[in-house]
Design a protein around this motif. Structure first.
Motif, PDB file in Angstrom:
ATOM      1  N   ILE A   1       0.830  -1.202   0.000  1.00 37.53           N
ATOM      2  CA  ILE A   1       0.000   0.000   0.000  1.00 37.53           C
ATOM      3  C   ILE A   1       0.868   1.257   0.000  1.00 37.53           C
ATOM      4  O   ILE A   1       0.637   2.203  -0.762  1.00 37.53           O
ATOM      5  CB  ILE A   1      -0.943  -0.001   1.218  1.00 37.53           C
ATOM      6  CG1 ILE A   1      -1.993  -1.105   1.090  1.00 37.53           C
ATOM      7  CG2 ILE A   1      -1.637   1.362   1.362  1.00 37.53           C
ATOM      8  CD1 ILE A   1      -2.877  -1.241   2.312  1.00 37.53           C
TER       9      ILE A   1
ATOM     10  N   SER B   1       2.593   2.019  -3.358  1.00 38.57           N
ATOM     11  CA  SER B   1       1.740   2.129  -4.535  1.00 38.57           C
ATOM     12  C   SER B   1       1.247   3.560  -4.701  1.00 38.57           C
ATOM     13  O   SER B   1       1.214   4.337  -3.746  1.00 38.57           O
ATOM     14  CB  SER B   1       0.531   1.189  -4.410  1.00 38.57           C
ATOM     15  OG  SER B   1       0.938  -0.155  -4.304  1.00 38.57           O
TER      16      SER B   1
ATOM     17  N   PRO C   1      -1.376   6.488  -4.917  1.00 31.50           N
ATOM     18  CA  PRO C   1      -2.653   6.645  -4.211  1.00 31.50           C
ATOM     19  C   PRO C   1      -3.828   6.519  -5.166  1.00 31.50           C
ATOM     20  O   PRO C   1      -3.666   6.584  -6.393  1.00 31.50           O
ATOM     21  CB  PRO C   1      -2.556   8.059  -3.627  1.00 31.50           C
ATOM     22  CG  PRO C   1      -1.580   8.768  -4.502  1.00 31.50           C
ATOM     23  CD  PRO C   1      -0.585   7.737  -4.944  1.00 31.50           C
ATOM     24  N   VAL C   2      -5.000   6.310  -4.608  1.00 29.44           N
ATOM     25  CA  VAL C   2      -6.206   6.226  -5.425  1.00 29.44           C
ATOM     26  C   VAL C   2      -6.405   7.558  -6.143  1.00 29.44           C
ATOM     27  O   VAL C   2      -5.877   8.596  -5.720  1.00 29.44           O
ATOM     28  CB  VAL C   2      -7.427   5.883  -4.554  1.00 29.44           C
ATOM     29  CG1 VAL C   2      -7.252   4.536  -3.875  1.00 29.44           C
ATOM     30  CG2 VAL C   2      -7.680   6.976  -3.526  1.00 29.44           C
TER      31      VAL C   2
ATOM     32  N   ASP D   1     -11.834  10.657  -4.455  1.00 27.56           N
ATOM     33  CA  ASP D   1     -12.401   9.502  -3.763  1.00 27.56           C
ATOM     34  C   ASP D   1     -13.184   9.972  -2.544  1.00 27.56           C
ATOM     35  O   ASP D   1     -12.725  10.818  -1.769  1.00 27.56           O
ATOM     36  CB  ASP D   1     -11.278   8.553  -3.342  1.00 27.56           C
ATOM     37  CG  ASP D   1     -11.801   7.203  -2.875  1.00 27.56           C
ATOM     38  OD1 ASP D   1     -12.340   7.139  -1.761  1.00 27.56           O
ATOM     39  OD2 ASP D   1     -11.655   6.220  -3.621  1.00 27.56           O
TER      40      ASP D   1
ATOM     41  N   HIS E   1      -6.403  -0.174   5.677  1.00 24.74           N
ATOM     42  CA  HIS E   1      -6.580   1.107   5.001  1.00 24.74           C
ATOM     43  C   HIS E   1      -5.597   2.146   5.541  1.00 24.74           C
ATOM     44  O   HIS E   1      -5.252   2.125   6.726  1.00 24.74           O
ATOM     45  CB  HIS E   1      -8.011   1.609   5.190  1.00 24.74           C
ATOM     46  CG  HIS E   1      -9.052   0.659   4.693  1.00 24.74           C
ATOM     47  ND1 HIS E   1      -9.517   0.663   3.395  1.00 24.74           N
ATOM     48  CD2 HIS E   1      -9.710  -0.358   5.334  1.00 24.74           C
ATOM     49  CE1 HIS E   1     -10.424  -0.303   3.252  1.00 24.74           C
ATOM     50  NE2 HIS E   1     -10.556  -0.929   4.407  1.00 24.74           N
TER      51      HIS E   1
ATOM     52  N   ASN F   1      -4.904   4.352   0.054  1.00 23.21           N
ATOM     53  CA  ASN F   1      -5.162   3.060  -0.566  1.00 23.21           C
ATOM     54  C   ASN F   1      -5.586   2.063   0.506  1.00 23.21           C
ATOM     55  O   ASN F   1      -5.533   2.355   1.705  1.00 23.21           O
ATOM     56  CB  ASN F   1      -3.924   2.551  -1.303  1.00 23.21           C
ATOM     57  CG  ASN F   1      -4.268   2.008  -2.679  1.00 23.21           C
ATOM     58  OD1 ASN F   1      -5.250   1.266  -2.817  1.00 23.21           O
ATOM     59  ND2 ASN F   1      -3.487   2.371  -3.692  1.00 23.21           N
TER      60      ASN F   1
ATOM     61  N   ASN G   1       3.044   1.538 -10.845  1.00 21.16           N
ATOM     62  CA  ASN G   1       2.885   1.434  -9.395  1.00 21.16           C
ATOM     63  C   ASN G   1       3.960   2.188  -8.629  1.00 21.16           C
ATOM     64  O   ASN G   1       4.069   2.050  -7.419  1.00 21.16           O
ATOM     65  CB  ASN G   1       2.896  -0.032  -8.962  1.00 21.16           C
ATOM     66  CG  ASN G   1       1.606  -0.741  -9.313  1.00 21.16           C
ATOM     67  OD1 ASN G   1       0.618  -0.631  -8.611  1.00 21.16           O
ATOM     68  ND2 ASN G   1       1.611  -1.443 -10.429  1.00 21.16           N
TER      69      ASN G   1
END
Length: 313
Positions: free
Chosen positions: A38, A41, A43-44, A48, A94, A249, A294
């Motif tokens: 997480i 990677s 982020p979203v 969101d 999370h 994420n 990523n």
């Protein structure tokens, strides 16, 4: 091979690079492969809903920005004020980012999680998140952990006290720092907490921890209720305090895929020049694209953009 790689990754640092003068790396603890993936990677995407503060579950003294990713506490005397995120979680691992400038914190600046039953406004200057049994908070100025109106000790470091070794009690009298014995206040010099703090909530395991300066400082709270929706939450007593929220994420409780573990190990070995070095690897384009997709880039720095206007609702 997947198990071996997963164990190896637990000993690797997986946050953003700490500053050279940071006091936190020596206090870091190993992290799980799920958390490592997480943190390494991108982020979203922006927008969101998990990055929004709630327009309903907040003190009336917190002004909500138009994008709902920022709140600002109005200058109000003798009031403690809190706000929760718009969406909570009931399962999975999370990570959220909370950005809160140290010069805008004052006393009783608390970052943590709560259920829907945590009070969000109280008279006086109090520790609000952590004041009852439905909230868990880290007070940033004193470094104390608070739950159910009691200090569970200092976080991070060896100065932490367990409940069995003695607690500081906020109940039922004053909830100000004057209720804390002077010898307890001076038992350990608090660490200055920087602007960017990551909340790591494992809703499956019932634990909450924090990442500071790229270092995971370990589990701050355990035995959080399972199957209950938990929300990121903050509380403040300082007028003008501006607090930003960003969901980074998450992951399910399933073990990480072998492909994700291999990609993480490669990116960690390539270091901060990952984008450049990945292009030099003798790999098919599809694998190069996977690795590069990523790697967090500068534009992916998980700090929410500021909004200039505030909603009235």
């Amino acid at each position: 091979m997947g198990i071996t790689l997963s164990l190896w990754l637990q000993g690797k640092s997986a946050g953003s690079p700490p500053s050279s003068s940071s006091a936190f790396p020596p206090l870091a603890v190993p992290i799980s492969s799920r958390l490592a993936i997480i943190l390494n990677s991108s982020p979203v995407p922006p927008g969101d809903r998990r990055s929004r503060w709630s327009s309903v579950h907040r003190s009336p003294h917190f002004l909500l920005s138009a994008c709902k990713e920022e709140v600002t506490r109005a200058p109000t005397e003798q009031s403690s004020d809190g706000v929760r995120a718009e969406l909570g979680v009931m399962c999975g691992l999370h990570v959220w980012e909370v950005c809160w400038s140290p010069i805008q914190r004052g006393t009783h600046a608390v970052v943590g999680v709560s259920t829907q039953n945590c009070p969000l406004q109280a008279v006086g200057y109090n520790v609000l998140v952590g004041r009852n049994s439905q909230s868990w908070g880290w007070e940033l100025k004193s470094n104390h952990l608070w739950h159910d109106g009691q200090s569970l000790g200092l976080y991070p470091g060896e100065g932490r006290r367990s409940c069995s070794e003695g607690t500081l009690d906020l109940r039922p009298q004053s909830h100000t720092s004057s209720s804390i014995p002077k010898d307890a206040q001076m038992s350990q010099t608090p660490l200055p907490i920087p602007e960017r703090i990551l909340l790591v909530l494992d809703a499956d395991a019932g634990t909450l921890g924090y990442v500071v300066d790229g270092s995971f400082l370990g589990i701050a709270f355990k035995d959080l209720p399972c199957g209950v929706e938990l929300f990121p939450a903050v509380s403040s007593v300082r007028g003008g305090a501006n607090i930003r929220l960003c969901y980074l994420n998450g992951a399910t409780r399933d073990p990480p895929a072998l492909m994700a573990l291999c990609g993480l190990s490669i990116r960690q070995l390539l270091g901060q020049q990952g984008h450049v070095q990945t292009q030099k690897l003798p790999l098919p384009p599809v694998l190069q694209n996977y690795l590069m997709s990523n790697i967090p880039s500068d534009k992916d720095v998980p700090t929410t953009a500021k909004c200039s206007s505030f909603a009235k609702d």
